[in-house]
Design a protein around this motif. Sequence first.
Motif, PDB file in Angstrom:
ATOM      1  N   VAL A 148       0.858  -1.185   0.000  1.00  0.00           N
ATOM      2  CA  VAL A 148       0.000   0.000   0.000  1.00  0.00           C
ATOM      3  C   VAL A 148       0.893   1.233   0.000  1.00  0.00           C
ATOM      4  O   VAL A 148       1.709   1.432   0.905  1.00  0.00           O
ATOM      5  CB  VAL A 148      -0.933   0.000   1.218  1.00  0.00           C
ATOM      6  CG1 VAL A 148      -1.775   1.271   1.235  1.00  0.00           C
ATOM      7  CG2 VAL A 148      -1.838  -1.228   1.187  1.00  0.00           C
ATOM      8  N   THR A 149       0.738   2.049  -1.030  1.00  0.00           N
ATOM      9  CA  THR A 149       1.517   3.273  -1.195  1.00  0.00           C
ATOM     10  C   THR A 149       0.543   4.424  -1.416  1.00  0.00           C
ATOM     11  O   THR A 149      -0.662   4.194  -1.609  1.00  0.00           O
ATOM     12  CB  THR A 149       2.461   3.148  -2.402  1.00  0.00           C
ATOM     13  OG1 THR A 149       1.668   3.084  -3.604  1.00  0.00           O
ATOM     14  CG2 THR A 149       3.336   1.895  -2.295  1.00  0.00           C
ATOM     15  N   MET A 192      -8.059 -10.696   2.580  1.00  0.00           N
ATOM     16  CA  MET A 192      -7.910  -9.490   1.772  1.00  0.00           C
ATOM     17  C   MET A 192      -8.307  -8.232   2.529  1.00  0.00           C
ATOM     18  O   MET A 192      -7.930  -7.128   2.152  1.00  0.00           O
ATOM     19  CB  MET A 192      -8.762  -9.587   0.497  1.00  0.00           C
ATOM     20  CG  MET A 192      -8.286 -10.596  -0.518  1.00  0.00           C
ATOM     21  SD  MET A 192      -9.371 -10.586  -1.968  1.00  0.00           S
ATOM     22  CE  MET A 192      -9.171  -8.902  -2.547  1.00  0.00           C
ATOM     23  N   LEU A 193      -9.094  -8.406   3.610  1.00  0.00           N
ATOM     24  CA  LEU A 193      -9.707  -7.259   4.266  1.00  0.00           C
ATOM     25  C   LEU A 193      -8.692  -6.247   4.819  1.00  0.00           C
ATOM     26  O   LEU A 193      -8.855  -5.037   4.589  1.00  0.00           O
ATOM     27  CB  LEU A 193     -10.643  -7.754   5.372  1.00  0.00           C
ATOM     28  CG  LEU A 193     -11.499  -6.718   6.088  1.00  0.00           C
ATOM     29  CD1 LEU A 193     -12.289  -5.881   5.102  1.00  0.00           C
ATOM     30  CD2 LEU A 193     -12.449  -7.405   7.075  1.00  0.00           C
ATOM     31  N   LEU A 249      -8.673  -2.344   3.495  1.00  0.00           N
ATOM     32  CA  LEU A 249      -8.977  -1.205   4.363  1.00  0.00           C
ATOM     33  C   LEU A 249      -7.836  -0.191   4.376  1.00  0.00           C
ATOM     34  O   LEU A 249      -8.076   1.013   4.532  1.00  0.00           O
ATOM     35  CB  LEU A 249      -9.259  -1.695   5.783  1.00  0.00           C
ATOM     36  CG  LEU A 249     -10.574  -2.468   5.972  1.00  0.00           C
ATOM     37  CD1 LEU A 249     -10.673  -3.003   7.388  1.00  0.00           C
ATOM     38  CD2 LEU A 249     -11.779  -1.591   5.642  1.00  0.00           C
ATOM     39  N   ARG A 250      -6.607  -0.643   4.190  1.00  0.00           N
ATOM     40  CA  ARG A 250      -5.474   0.294   4.172  1.00  0.00           C
ATOM     41  C   ARG A 250      -5.526   1.231   2.969  1.00  0.00           C
ATOM     42  O   ARG A 250      -4.876   2.283   2.981  1.00  0.00           O
ATOM     43  CB  ARG A 250      -4.163  -0.483   4.166  1.00  0.00           C
ATOM     44  CG  ARG A 250      -3.877  -1.190   5.484  1.00  0.00           C
ATOM     45  CD  ARG A 250      -2.487  -1.789   5.528  1.00  0.00           C
ATOM     46  NE  ARG A 250      -2.307  -2.560   6.762  1.00  0.00           N
ATOM     47  CZ  ARG A 250      -2.374  -3.886   6.826  1.00  0.00           C
ATOM     48  NH1 ARG A 250      -2.579  -4.597   5.725  1.00  0.00           N
ATOM     49  NH2 ARG A 250      -2.230  -4.493   7.988  1.00  0.00           N
ATOM     50  N   GLU A 254      -4.637   1.860   9.526  1.00  0.00           N
ATOM     51  CA  GLU A 254      -4.715   3.276   9.898  1.00  0.00           C
ATOM     52  C   GLU A 254      -6.140   3.733  10.137  1.00  0.00           C
ATOM     53  O   GLU A 254      -6.435   4.399  11.141  1.00  0.00           O
ATOM     54  CB  GLU A 254      -4.049   4.121   8.818  1.00  0.00           C
ATOM     55  CG  GLU A 254      -4.216   5.627   8.974  1.00  0.00           C
ATOM     56  CD  GLU A 254      -3.508   6.184  10.193  1.00  0.00           C
ATOM     57  OE1 GLU A 254      -3.851   7.303  10.604  1.00  0.00           O
ATOM     58  OE2 GLU A 254      -2.603   5.499  10.731  1.00  0.00           O
ATOM     59  N   CYS A 255      -7.051   3.400   9.216  1.00  0.00           N
ATOM     60  CA  CYS A 255      -8.414   3.919   9.363  1.00  0.00           C
ATOM     61  C   CYS A 255      -9.083   3.364  10.617  1.00  0.00           C
ATOM     62  O   CYS A 255      -9.817   4.086  11.308  1.00  0.00           O
ATOM     63  CB  CYS A 255      -9.242   3.620   8.114  1.00  0.00           C
ATOM     64  SG  CYS A 255      -9.525   1.857   7.792  1.00  0.00           S
TER      65      CYS A 255
END
Length: 508
Positions: free
Chosen positions: A332-333, A358-359, A363-364, A398-399
């Motif tokens: 994730v970037t 995959m979740l 979410l990231r 993070e979220c």
Amino acid sequence: MARGRGMDPQEKEELIERILSYIHNAIPDPPVSVDGDLCILFDADGGGVDRLSRLPDALLGNIVTRLPIKDAARTASLSRRWRPIWRSAPLVLVDAHLLPAGDDEIPDHVERADSNSVAAAVSSILAVHPGPIRCAHLTCCYMNEFPGQVARWLQHLAVKGVEELFLINRPWPLDIMKHMPTTIFSMATLTRLYLGFWRFPDTRGFPRGAAFPYLRELGLCSVIIEPRDIDFILDRSPVLDMLNLEGRMVPLLPLRLVSQSLRCVQIHASKLVSITMVHAPRLERLIISNSLEPKMKIKIGHAPALSMFGYFELGKDVLQVGNTIIKAGTPVTPTTMVASVKILALTVRFGIRNDAKMLPNFLRCFPNLDILHIHSKKTAESTGRLNLKFWYESGAIECIQSHVTMMAFHDFRGERSELSFLKFVVESAQKLEVLVVQFANGCVNSGPEAVAQVKSLFAGKRGAPPPCSLLVLENKLSEGEFWDFERGSDYSNPFALFQCKGGGQFSV
């Protein structure tokens, strides 16, 4: 025809009625209702003086245009004073009010004799009334059987400045749909258009001036339309705010969103191979419900205002952000993040290990979520359950940690994988203010037992608990749901409508 193909005509009829019921529920309600009452109040000391007739023509017209068509037309017989009012008032024509029952609800089945009677009445009204036409809500006729008559309706509507048009055909057989008359593109005054069970005209060779300059809302329901024709509509509708698709779209569409004006796209029970946000700078909402396609690809390109997205089904649908397809383990970037999304709704089969894995990565990609909806989809198979250890070892999200203030878990069944994910959220979410757990229909033995099961998630919570409100519900629906487009267009949160039966909300 059905018997010749080895099919039961009655079963085909029932199929069409079932599909129509979804469409009728989805489309917005007409602006008039037979339930409204017109009461004339007399002055107690006025000796029964008719003060209503003394009002100016503009006010009387305003009253008449809010009446069902039969009542509106009958006002012309009240007196000489009223005779010209109906003809000068903007026309609202709802053909369901012309049926013998005269109800607001659109019937799934209409007898052929009643259809012919309604069609004749519609023709007479459109020929007599000079316009303007505020709304024509035509849903009760087998329009394949009189295409010439329908073409004349559209000519009247175009000439008389129709603003809202609902033209829902009742095709029989289902696979024989007539072409929509090209007159549709001469209705320059349209602000709202819903079409159902038609073949859309081939727009190749249409004149440059063919356009919908004022169209703000478009609904296509089980329409046969080519991708180039959808592109044509979007290009020729400069103020289009809302695009709604309902039912199977033929052929399978790759939907490309290129529009400077679109703010909301809703897709329900449709078969689309892909949705690509090519250039949609104002798009705020992409709502997908009950997709019929086994695998659909959604590509988020240029959609900087996208704030609401769902339902996306992990393990079935494919998400591409920019040039990257999101999978379990995808790095994730910043280029794979959609920072604008605040409300996200996902469908997850927690019993399928690879889907649930995959979740975290998914979410990231949405680091600034405020509200998260998770719909747990039932599956007959199970390929392994994920425990709490998996969620912690997958790393910080993070979220969940720093942003989510509300989470709703729909169709909870109390399975181990569901419980471990919920416990991870409860223990990780530092900003969580509201947690809603909606049990699947039939999965609750008693209210206190359901509440106790959910409250156990907070036992041994690491760190100081935030002030989190807990709401425990039971789903009213066993499976599936009707969708209405007004639900997603009022710019609230359409995923937050919790269907609960009597006694389905338990005190916590």
